[in-house]
Design an enzyme around this catalytic site. Structure first.
Site, PDB file in Angstrom:
ATOM      1  N   PRO A 183       1.627   7.698  -0.612  1.00 47.09           N
ATOM      2  CA  PRO A 183       1.980   8.472  -1.907  1.00 47.09           C
ATOM      3  C   PRO A 183       3.734   8.427  -1.936  1.00 47.09           C
ATOM      4  CG  PRO A 183       2.090   9.411   0.036  1.00 47.09           C
ATOM      5  CD  PRO A 183       1.257   8.324   0.492  1.00 47.09           C
ATOM      6  N   ASP A 204       1.597  -1.229   4.855  1.00 44.27           N
ATOM      7  CA  ASP A 204       1.275  -0.469   5.504  1.00 44.27           C
ATOM      8  C   ASP A 204       0.099  -0.150   5.351  1.00 44.27           C
ATOM      9  OD1 ASP A 204       1.459   1.953   7.572  1.00 44.27           O
ATOM     10  OD2 ASP A 204       1.861   3.516   5.148  1.00 44.27           O
ATOM     11  N   CYS A 226       1.217  -1.476   0.235  1.00 47.02           N
ATOM     12  CA  CYS A 226      -0.071  -0.286  -0.090  1.00 47.02           C
ATOM     13  C   CYS A 226       0.912   1.095   0.285  1.00 47.02           C
ATOM     14  CB  CYS A 226      -1.188   0.089   1.259  1.00 47.02           C
ATOM     15  SG  CYS A 226      -2.092  -1.185   1.511  1.00 47.02           S
ATOM     16  N   ALA A 227       1.824   1.651  -0.868  1.00 46.30           N
ATOM     17  CA  ALA A 227       2.762   2.914  -0.524  1.00 46.30           C
ATOM     18  C   ALA A 227       2.218   4.146  -1.270  1.00 46.30           C
ATOM     19  CB  ALA A 227       3.185   2.393  -2.728  1.00 46.30           C
ATOM     20  N   CYS A 285      -1.193   3.645  11.652  1.00 46.49           N
ATOM     21  CA  CYS A 285      -1.067   5.411  12.165  1.00 46.49           C
ATOM     22  C   CYS A 285      -2.137   4.831  13.136  1.00 46.49           C
ATOM     23  CB  CYS A 285      -0.740   6.235  11.290  1.00 46.49           C
ATOM     24  SG  CYS A 285      -2.149   6.168   9.957  1.00 46.49           S
ATOM     25  N   SER A 315       6.873   8.278   0.170  1.00 44.91           N
ATOM     26  CA  SER A 315       7.485   8.530   1.047  1.00 44.91           C
ATOM     27  C   SER A 315       8.318   6.684   1.472  1.00 44.91           C
ATOM     28  CB  SER A 315       6.935   9.374   2.184  1.00 44.91           C
ATOM     29  OG  SER A 315       6.844  10.771   1.150  1.00 44.91           O
TER      30      SER A 315
END
Length: 806
Positions: free
Chosen positions: A215, A296, A212-213, A349, A217
Site C-alpha cells: 500500500p 518486497d 511490489c509497492a 514478512c 508506506s
C-alpha cells in the site's frame, strides 16, 4: 459513493469485525496495519488453509458473538523447531511473543524540517502529558523511540486502541494521531517494514524501482530520501512504484500524493515480467537501469501472526512451496534491471527459508558471481537480528521432509523444485555468505517477524550480451532469461517485445535498442502525448486512465501564467502536463525532467496509473484577473522557488489569523503584510512564513500557503487537515467538535452563503481527472481514487469553500 462501492466498504467492515476477538486471545488492540507490507490482511497466499489450529467455542471465548482464535498450530511449531531458526534456549520466548498483540508503531513522515517540528511537538507536548498518567489503576507507558531508526523519527507504544478511546486524558493524543495520520504527517507503519528502505541507502540522484509497492508506506520512505534537501524542488532521481493489483495501485497513489513529489510514478504490472524501459540520452534511446530496487515480494506472511491472527489456523508449509517460484522470478527480474554497482533489497514478512534463503541462494547461483550479498550488519546500529541459514530442509503440507532434490519422488516434482534446496557444493555455499541475510525474530525487540537480504550487482547477468554503456556509468542490458523447468513462467509474457524482441543468440541488446529507435521514428505518435497503452499489446485490467499530454513550448496558455507570477527563466515549462487532449485544460501538473523522459519514451510499454503533482487550477472567467490559473496547494513547495511575484511574506501571527479566520480583512494582518497586499492586484497569491532562528519557541519550519487576494480581504486555500496541522505546530488546539463540523466551520473556510468575489471563483462542479484519479466513471477505490467535487478538493476544498474573499 456508488452502490457497488458502498457494498464493498460494508463487506470490509464486516470482515474487520469478524477478525476482532477477545483481547488476550488475538484481538489486535495494539496492532496497526502493516506499512510497506500488505495492509489489513495476510498476503494473498496467506489465505490458503492449513491444519493444526483449534477454535474455542466456549462462552468465555466470545466477544461480540465471535469465537476466540486459540493461538496454537502444532505443525508450525514442529516445522520451525526442526529448522532451528530460533537460537537455542529462546523457543519459549519466541512463541510467547507471537501470542502477544503487536505494539503500535508510528513513523513521522514528510521532509526534514517539517518532520522535526512534529517530533518536537510530540516529545515536548503530547508525550509529556502521558508521564505519570494512570488509567484504570495502571500506569500509562510513554511511547519510546525505535533504537535503530535514525533521528528518533519512529516510535512504538503498547497503548491499545481500547485504552485510547475510553480514557478522556488520552483523547487529545488520540485525536492528534488520527488527524496527523489523515494528513500524511504520521504513518502507522509496522516497525520491521521500515527496515528495507533504510538498507536500500537511497540518495536524491538515484533512480529507484519499488517492484511490489502497495500500500505504499515503504514507497513514501523512498520519496522522503529523494527530497533530503528541501531546497531542491526537482531531485535528479525518481521512484517508479509498481503493483500488480490495479485497485491497490490507487491506495498507493493516495499514500504518495501526500508528499507532493514530482518524482514519483505509479505503474500497474506483474513484477515478475515488469517491462524494460528506455530513455533518451543525447538523442539516442538507451535502456533504463535502476540504481536501487526494492523487492518486497508477496509471501505467506507467517511473520505477521501477531496482527493477522488468521495465520494461526491457515498456516501450512504448502503456502511457501507455492510462492517460491513467483518470488524467485520477481527477484530475478529485479536483478536484470539493476545497474552495475547498484543495490537491491529483497524482503519478506515470512520466516520460512523456502521464501527467504532458498530464493537468495538460487539467485546467487544463477548469477554466476554477478551478484553478491552485502554485509550490512553495521548499517542499523541497535537492530537485533540473527544470521541467515546455510542449511535447511523442505517439508510437504502433510509433514514429510526432504533434505535434497535427489530424495524427492517424481510425483512431487510439480510441488517441490530443486531451487528450494541449499547448494550441494560446500565451497559454493560458503562463498554465498548466506549468513549476511538478516532474520528479525519477534521476541528480540517486540516486533513482527521479517527477513531482509541486500544484494549488490558486480557485473552483467551471465545471460546478457554485449552491454551498452549508460552515460556516465556502467550499465547492464538484458536478454530474456530462458525459462527452466524449475521456473515456469506460467503464461506471463512480457510486453517488452519492441525493445527486447526475444533476442536470438548472438544478437545484442544494442541491436534491440536500435530497432526500437527505428520503430519510434516510423511511428505516428503525436509529440508530447503519452496515451494509454493499446489493449492488443497489453492485457490490462482495471480503470482506463486518461492520457498524459505535455504542454507544447509554444502553447499560448503559458505566457500569461509566466507573466502573472513572474516565473524564473529557469522554470522547466516543458515538464508541465495535462490529462486531456481536447477542450480547455483545467488542471496543470508537473513532473521532473527525468520522469518526462520516461513517459515520452515508454507510453506504449507500460500502464501508468499516476504521476505528477497539481500546480495550477483554472478559474472560471479567470482571464479577468490577468491569469486564468490559480495556484494549487498540492504543488506549491515545488513551484515556489520559481515564483518571483505575488508573494506575501507573513509573520507567525499572520499565519494564525489566516488559518483561523474566514477571509480576514487586510487590516487584521501585520503592518508588513498589509503593506505588501494593499497594492497588489486581485488573484492568486503565495503566503510565505520564514522561521526566526532568534525565537526558538516559535515554529521553526518554513510554511508556504496558497491564497487569494480579494477586494479587501485575503484567504487561504489549504486542506483542512493541513490547516489543523499547522495550528497544532503553533501550539493552538482546535476543539474536536469544531473539527467534525466540516469545512463550513473549519478555520479559514468560507461560508456557503458568502458572495463570491467576481467570476474568478473556482467552479464547484469542476471534475478532477488528474494523475491521482481515474476516469469520470471510476467507482471509489479504497482511499486512492480521489475525485474532486469541490473547487480545490486537492487543497482540502469543499463545495462550501467556493466563495472567494471580499
Amino acid at each position: 459513493m456508488g452502490r457497488r462501492s458502498r457494498g464493498r466498504r460494508l463487506q470490509q467492515q464486516q470482515q474487520q469485525q469478524r477478525l476482532g476477538s477477545a483481547e488476550d486471545g488475538g484481538k489486535r488492540n495494539g496492532a496497526v496495519g502493516p506499512g510497506g507490507g500488505r495492509a489489513g490482511a495476510p498476503r494473498p497466499a496467506g489465505r490458503l488453509r492449513g491444519p493444526g489450529c483449534q477454535v474455542s467455542l466456549t462462552p468465555q471465548g466470545w466477544e461480540g458473538g465471535y469465537p476466540e482464535i486459540v493461538k496454537e498450530n502444532k505443525l508450525f511449531e514442529h516445522y520451525y523447531q526442526e529448522l532451528k531458526i530460533v537460537p537455542e534456549g529462546e523457543w519459549d520466548q519466541f512463541m510467547g511473543a507471537l501470542r502477544e498483540p503487536l505494539p503500535a508503531t508510528l513513523r513521522i513522515t514528510g521532509y526534514k524540517s517539517h518532520a522535526k517540528e512534529i517530533l518536537h511537538c510530540l516529545k515536548n507536548k503530547y508525550f509529556k502529558e502521558l508521564e505519570d498518567l494512570e488509567v484504570d489503576g495502571q500506569k500509562v507507558e510513554v511511547p519510546q523511540p525505535l533504537s535503530w531508526y535514525p533521528e528518533e523519527l519512529a516510535w512504538h507504544t503498547n497503548l491499545s486502541r481500547k485504552i485510547l478511546r475510553k480514557s478522556p486524558q488520552l483523547e487529545k493524543f488520540h485525536q492528534f494521531l488520527v488527524s496527523e495520520t489523515e494528513s500524511g504527517n504520521i504513518s502507522r507503519q509496522e516497525a520491521v517494514s521500515m527496515i528495507p528502505p533504510l538498507l536500500l541507502n537511497a540518495h536524491p540522484h538515484h533512480k529507484i524501482l519499488d517492484m511490489c509497492a502497495a500500500p505504499g508506506s515503504k514507497t513514501t520512505q523512498l520519496i522522503e530520501m529523494l527530497h533530503a534537501d528541501m531546497n531542491v524542488p526537482f531531485p535528479e532521481g525518481f521512484v517508479i512504484a509498481n503493483d500488480v493489483d490495479n485497485r491497490r495501485c490507487y491506495l498507493l497513489v493516495h499514500q504518495a500524493k501526500r508528499l507532493g513529489s514530482p518524482c514519483i510514478m505509479v505503474v500497474n504490472h506483474d513484477a515478475s515480467c515488469i517491462p524494460r524501459l528506455q530513455v533518451d540520452v543525447n538523442g539516442r534511446k538507451e535502456i533504463l537501469f535502476y540504481d536501487r530496487i526494492l523487492c518486497d515480494v508477496p509471501c505467506s506472511g507467517d511473520g505477521t501472526m501477531r496482527k493477522n491472527v488468521d495465520v494461526w489456523k491457515k498456516w501450512s508449509a504448502l503456502n511457501s512451496l507455492q510462492l517460491h517460484g513467483l518470488q524467485l522470478r520477481i527477484a530475478t527480474r529485479g536483478a536484470e534491471q539493476l545497474v552495475e554497482g547498484g543495490r537491491m533489497v529483497y524482503s519478506t514478512c515470512s520466516l520460512n527459508p523456502i521464501e527467504d534463503e532458498a530464493v537468495i541462494a538460487s539467485l546467487l547461483e544463477k548469477s554466476e558471481g554477478a551478484l553478491e550479498l552485502a554485509d550490512v550488519s553495521s548499517e542499523l546500529p541497535g537492530l537485533k537480528w540473527v544470521p541467515g541459514l546455510s542449511q535447511w530442509k523442505v517439508m510437504t503440507k502433510d509433514g514429510q521432509w526432504f533434505t535434497s532434490w535427489d530424495d524427492v519422488p517424481h510425483n512431487r516434482h510439480t510441488q517441490i523444485r530443486p531451487t528450494m534446496f541449499p547448494p550441494k557444493d560446500p565451497e559454493k555455499l560458503q562463498a554465498m555468505h548466506l549468513e549476511r541475510c538478516l532474520r528479525i525474530l519477534p521476541h528480540h525487540q517486540n516486533t513482527g517477524g521479517f527477513f531482509v537480504a541486500v544484494l549488490v550487482k558486480k557485473a552483467s547477468m551471465p545471460w546478457n550480451k554485449r552491454p551498452p554503456k549508460l552515460q556516465g556509468e556502467l550499465a547492464e542490458p538484458r536478454a530474456p532469461v530462458p525459462p527452466s523447468p524449475a521456473e515456469p513462467m506460467a503464461g506471463c509474457t512480457s510486453d517488452t517485445s519492441e525493445l527486447e524482441s526475444k533476442l536470438a543468440p548472438g544478437i545484442s541488446d544494442t541491436g534491440a535498442v536500435e530497432r526500437a529507435e527505428n520503430m519510434d521514428s516510423s511511428g505516428s505518435k503525436r509529440d508530447g502525448v503519452c496515451g494509454p497503452p493499446p489493449s492488443k499489446k497489453m492485457k490490462l485490467f482495471g480503470f482506463k486512465e486518461d492520457p498524459f499530454v505535455f504542454i507544447p513550448e509554444d502553447d499560448p496558455l503559458f505566457p500569461p501564467i509566466q507573466k502573472f507570477y513572474a516565473l524564473d527563466p529557469s522554470f522547466p515549462k516543458t515538464n508541465l502536463l495535462t490529462r486531456t487532449t481536447e477542450g480547455k485544460k483545467r488542471q496543470l501538473y508537473m513532473v521532473s525532467k527525468e520522469l518526462r523522459n520516461v513517459l515520452l519514451n515508454n507510453s506504449e510499454r507500460m500502464k501508468v496509473i499516476n504521476t505528477g503533482i497539481k500546480v495550477w487550477c483554472r478559474n472560471n472567467s479567470g482571464e479577468e484577473f490577468d491569469c486564468a490559473f490559480r495556484l494549487a496547494q498540492e504543488g506549491i513547495y515545488t513551484l515556489y522557488p520559481f515564483i518571483n511575484s505575488r508573494i506575501i511574506t507573513v509573520s507567525i501571527e499572520d499565519v494564525q489569523v489566516l488559518l483561523t479566520q474566514e477571509n480576514p480583512f487586510f487590516r487584521k494582518l501585520s503592518s508588513e503584510a498589509y503593506s505588501q497586499v494593499k497594492d497588489m492586484a486581485k488573484g492568486s497569491v503565495v503566503l510565505k512564513y520564514e522561521p526566526d532562528p532568534t525565537k526558538p519557541d516559535t515554529l521553526q519550519c518554513p510554511i508556504v500557503l496558497c491564497g487569494w487576494r480579494g477586494k479587501a480581504s485575503v484567504r487561504t486555500f489549504v486542506p483542512r487537515n493541513e490547516r489543523l496541522h499547522y495550528l497544532r505546530m503553533m501550539g493552538l488546539e482546535v476543539p474536536v467538535g469544531k473539527k467534525r463540523e466540516g469545512a463550513a466551520a473549519a478555520p479559514g473556510a468560507a461560508s456557503p452563503a458568502e458572495p463570491e468575489d467576481g467570476p474568478g471563483a473556482p467552479s464547484p462542479a469542476e471534475p478532477e481527472h488528474g494523475p491521482g484519479a481515474g476516469s469520470p466513471a471510476e467507482p471509489e477505490v479504497g482511499a486512492g481514487a480521489e475525485q474532486e467535487a469541490g473547487p480545490d478538493a486537492s487543497s482540502g476544498g469543499d463545495p462550501a469553500e467556493a466563495g472567494l474573499p471580499r
